[in-house]
Write an enzyme that holds these catalytic residues in place. Structure first.
Site, mmCIF file in Angstrom:
data_model
loop_
_atom_site.group_PDB
_atom_site.id
_atom_site.type_symbol
_atom_site.label_atom_id
_atom_site.label_comp_id
_atom_site.label_asym_id
_atom_site.label_seq_id
_atom_site.Cartn_x
_atom_site.Cartn_y
_atom_site.Cartn_z
ATOM 1 C CE LYS A 92 -4.501 0.775 0.149
ATOM 2 N NZ LYS A 92 -5.562 -0.089 -0.418
ATOM 3 N N GLY A 204 -22.736 4.790 3.110
ATOM 4 C CA GLY A 204 -21.781 5.305 2.113
ATOM 5 C C GLY A 204 -22.414 5.236 0.739
ATOM 6 N N GLY A 206 -20.660 6.501 -2.176
ATOM 7 C CA GLY A 206 -19.613 6.888 -3.132
ATOM 8 C C GLY A 206 -19.431 5.817 -4.184
ATOM 9 C CG ASN A 207 -15.781 3.814 -6.840
ATOM 10 O OD1 ASN A 207 -16.556 3.280 -7.628
ATOM 11 N ND2 ASN A 207 -14.475 3.666 -6.904
ATOM 12 N N GLY A 209 -20.368 2.258 -2.337
ATOM 13 C CA GLY A 209 -21.738 2.217 -1.795
ATOM 14 C C GLY A 209 -22.778 2.565 -2.855
HETATM 15 P P1 NAD Z 1 -15.779 7.314 -1.736
HETATM 16 O O1 NAD Z 1 -14.977 8.447 -1.206
HETATM 17 O O2 NAD Z 1 -16.129 7.251 -3.187
HETATM 18 O O3 NAD Z 1 -17.177 7.215 -0.934
HETATM 19 C C1 NAD Z 1 -17.260 7.247 0.466
HETATM 20 C C2 NAD Z 1 -18.724 7.479 0.841
HETATM 21 O O4 NAD Z 1 -18.855 7.359 2.259
HETATM 22 C C3 NAD Z 1 -19.252 8.868 0.480
HETATM 23 O O5 NAD Z 1 -20.602 8.781 0.067
HETATM 24 C C4 NAD Z 1 -19.183 9.618 1.819
HETATM 25 O O6 NAD Z 1 -20.135 10.686 1.896
HETATM 26 C C5 NAD Z 1 -19.541 8.499 2.761
HETATM 27 N N1 NAD Z 1 -19.127 8.735 4.142
HETATM 28 C C6 NAD Z 1 -17.957 9.236 4.598
HETATM 29 N N2 NAD Z 1 -17.966 9.304 5.941
HETATM 30 C C7 NAD Z 1 -19.189 8.840 6.328
HETATM 31 C C8 NAD Z 1 -19.820 8.656 7.572
HETATM 32 N N3 NAD Z 1 -19.198 9.003 8.709
HETATM 33 N N4 NAD Z 1 -21.066 8.130 7.604
HETATM 34 C C9 NAD Z 1 -21.696 7.789 6.463
HETATM 35 N N5 NAD Z 1 -21.164 7.947 5.234
HETATM 36 C C10 NAD Z 1 -19.920 8.461 5.182
HETATM 37 O O7 NAD Z 1 -14.962 5.990 -1.276
HETATM 38 P P2 NAD Z 1 -15.079 4.513 -1.890
HETATM 39 O O8 NAD Z 1 -14.059 4.335 -2.954
HETATM 40 O O9 NAD Z 1 -16.515 4.222 -2.166
HETATM 41 O O10 NAD Z 1 -14.563 3.646 -0.638
HETATM 42 C C11 NAD Z 1 -15.412 3.349 0.459
HETATM 43 C C12 NAD Z 1 -14.759 2.256 1.301
HETATM 44 O O11 NAD Z 1 -14.540 1.095 0.487
HETATM 45 C C13 NAD Z 1 -13.379 2.595 1.893
HETATM 46 O O12 NAD Z 1 -13.248 1.925 3.144
HETATM 47 C C14 NAD Z 1 -12.399 1.975 0.900
HETATM 48 O O13 NAD Z 1 -11.137 1.669 1.481
HETATM 49 C C15 NAD Z 1 -13.169 0.708 0.562
HETATM 50 N N6 NAD Z 1 -12.737 0.088 -0.696
HETATM 51 C C16 NAD Z 1 -12.850 0.777 -1.869
HETATM 52 C C17 NAD Z 1 -12.456 0.155 -3.047
HETATM 53 C C18 NAD Z 1 -12.625 0.842 -4.381
HETATM 54 O O14 NAD Z 1 -12.425 0.178 -5.405
HETATM 55 N N7 NAD Z 1 -13.026 2.112 -4.422
HETATM 56 C C19 NAD Z 1 -11.911 -1.134 -3.028
HETATM 57 C C20 NAD Z 1 -11.816 -1.821 -1.805
HETATM 58 C C21 NAD Z 1 -12.248 -1.180 -0.639
#
Ligand code: NAD
Length: 402
Positions: A92, A204, A206-207, A209
């Protein structure tokens, strides 16, 4: 991991080797800002364990990034690649910075500077980064370009999550949610739930959720609760996810003000009655203080580390099935691996081919974990750690390291 080592009867020296990163690198990155000033950023790359193959893991840009968070994430990547039986190790990287304060030109200079600092310890056969929180395919493209300027050759496989014109893979952008969907389908089947009859709550938007909410909605699943950082929404009849996604994008990634549901607090969201709760936002969302109130039947961890160990105990006692992050969110790294395979052959697959491979690999890993957890009467998390720790330990042993 300690519990897995104990249950598997691992020797102390194996445990000693697996508890810490094998290598870590630190750099200071001086950056010329657009206004002519200079700032210095701290950057890291951790290569946790490479016994099974080149280390693999994303690069995070975050104001709270520290060497410790990068170590923890590199550790999880080691188990994640092993659970999926990918021929890769775990790594990482990160930069302590607030990307919201950086212009695009500053981001480009920072991305190139990161690659200049770490290129000597990266290669297709050594360590392969990818995007993570606040890093994008465009940032991967700048890093790849800098690497190829330094080496004077094409090396598309040195970084994954690239844009398609630079050798990115079809299906990479939504691979984590797509992989999560495969796992939800399989756990529904294993527990006799009907995917299109079950009720889902997702933290969540984002990407990951937002992606899983969209896929569940398309498959006829009833998503009764969603949340973003600003607020949470509830509708017992199911939320219109496509409209919520449009609202979220149009309103600066906020859900407040959406018409088709009632606003509730983020704490209330986690305790809503549902079949499957999907934490897909942040680490430590479910802790000792709110775990007792959770009433879901199953929790599928799409975020990294959303459940603390004490909350995990509570869920075990309550009989809530937890599908661990190192399996549930492994769709991203699996398609990154498929991207590397395509880069190595300079031959590219269709979206259907990528998704078929992803489905086979995620479903196969799910089956192994599920069967082991049933056979040994252990949680799916313990099964995941027993499988992955054993695979990594075996590779270390046959190399003669321990
Ligand atoms: P992102 O930044 O696109 O989305 C995060 C979402 O969580 C946003 O909607 C934000 O508003 C919300 N959020 C933040 N704090 C919050 C809270 N306290 N309560 C409720 N909602 C909250 O991030 P992502 O890429 O969707 O990643 C989310 C999680 O998934 C992270 O833990 C990341 O490590 C994990 N992850 C992501 C990927 C990937 O391919 N993007 C792969 C493996 C794991």
């Amino acid at each position: 991991m300690d519990r897995a080592c104990h249950d598997l009867g691992m020797r102390d020296e194996v445990r000693e080797l697996l508890r810490r990163p094998m290598r870590e690198y630190h750099a200071l990155l001086p950056l010329q800002m657009d206004n002519g000033n200079r700032r210095v950023y701290e950057a890291y790359r951790v290569q946790y364990n490479n016994a099974r193959g080149p280390t693999k893991g994303g690069i995070r840009w975050h104001a709270n990034e520290t060497i410790d968070t990068v170590r923890a994430l590199a550790c999880w990547m080691t188990w994640k690649t092993a659970v999926l039986d990918l021929p890769l190790g775990g790594g990482k990287g990160g930069i302590t910075c607030n990307p919201r304060e950086l212009s695009d030109t500053e981001k480009e200079r920072l991305a190139r500077s990161y690659m200049r600092a770490f290129a000597p310890v990266m290669s297709v056969d050594r360590d392969v980064p990818a995007p993570d929180v606040h890093t994008t395919p465009q940032i991967m493209a700048w890093m790849l370009d800098e690497y190829e300027i330094i080496t004077g050759q094409h090396h598309p496989g040195v970084i994954t999550g690239k844009p398609l014109p630079l050798g990115g893979s079809a299906g990479r952008a939504d691979a984590t949610s797509f992989g999560g969907m495969i796992i939800i389908r399989d756990i529904d089947e294993a527990l006799g739930l009907k995917l299109n009859k079950a009720h889902y709550v997702i933290q969540g938007f984002g990407n990951v959720g937002g992606g899983i909410a969209k896929l569940l909605h398309e498959q006829g699943g009833c998503v009764v609760g969603i949340s973003a950082e600003d607020t949470a929404l509830y509708n017992v009849k199911g939320i219109d996810i496509p409209s919520a996604l449009v609202h979220y994008q149009r309103n600066g990634q906020r859900l407040a003000g959406f018409d088709g549901a009632d606003e509730i607090s983020n704490d209330e969201l986690l305790t809503l009655a549902c079949d499957i709760l999907v934490p897909a936002a942040i680490e430590h969302a479910l802790t000792r203080s709110n775990a007792d109130a959770v009433s879901a039947r199953v929790i599928v961890e799409l975020a990294n580390g959303p459940i603390t160990p004490s909350a995990d105990h509570i869920f075990r006692d309550k009989g809530i099935v937890v599908v661990p992050d190192i399996l549930a969110n492994a769709g991203g790294v699996t398609v990154s691996y498929l991207e590397q395979v395509q880069n190595a052959h300079n031959y590219y697959w269709s979206l259907e081919q990528v998704r078929h491979q992803l489905d086979q690999r995620m479903s196969g890993a799910f089956r192994s974990l599920w069967e082991l957890s049933q056979e040994r009467s252990i949680s799916m998390r313990d099964a995941a750690y027993q499988i992955s720790v054993e695979r990594v330990a075996k590779a270390c042993e046959v190399r003669g390291w321990v």
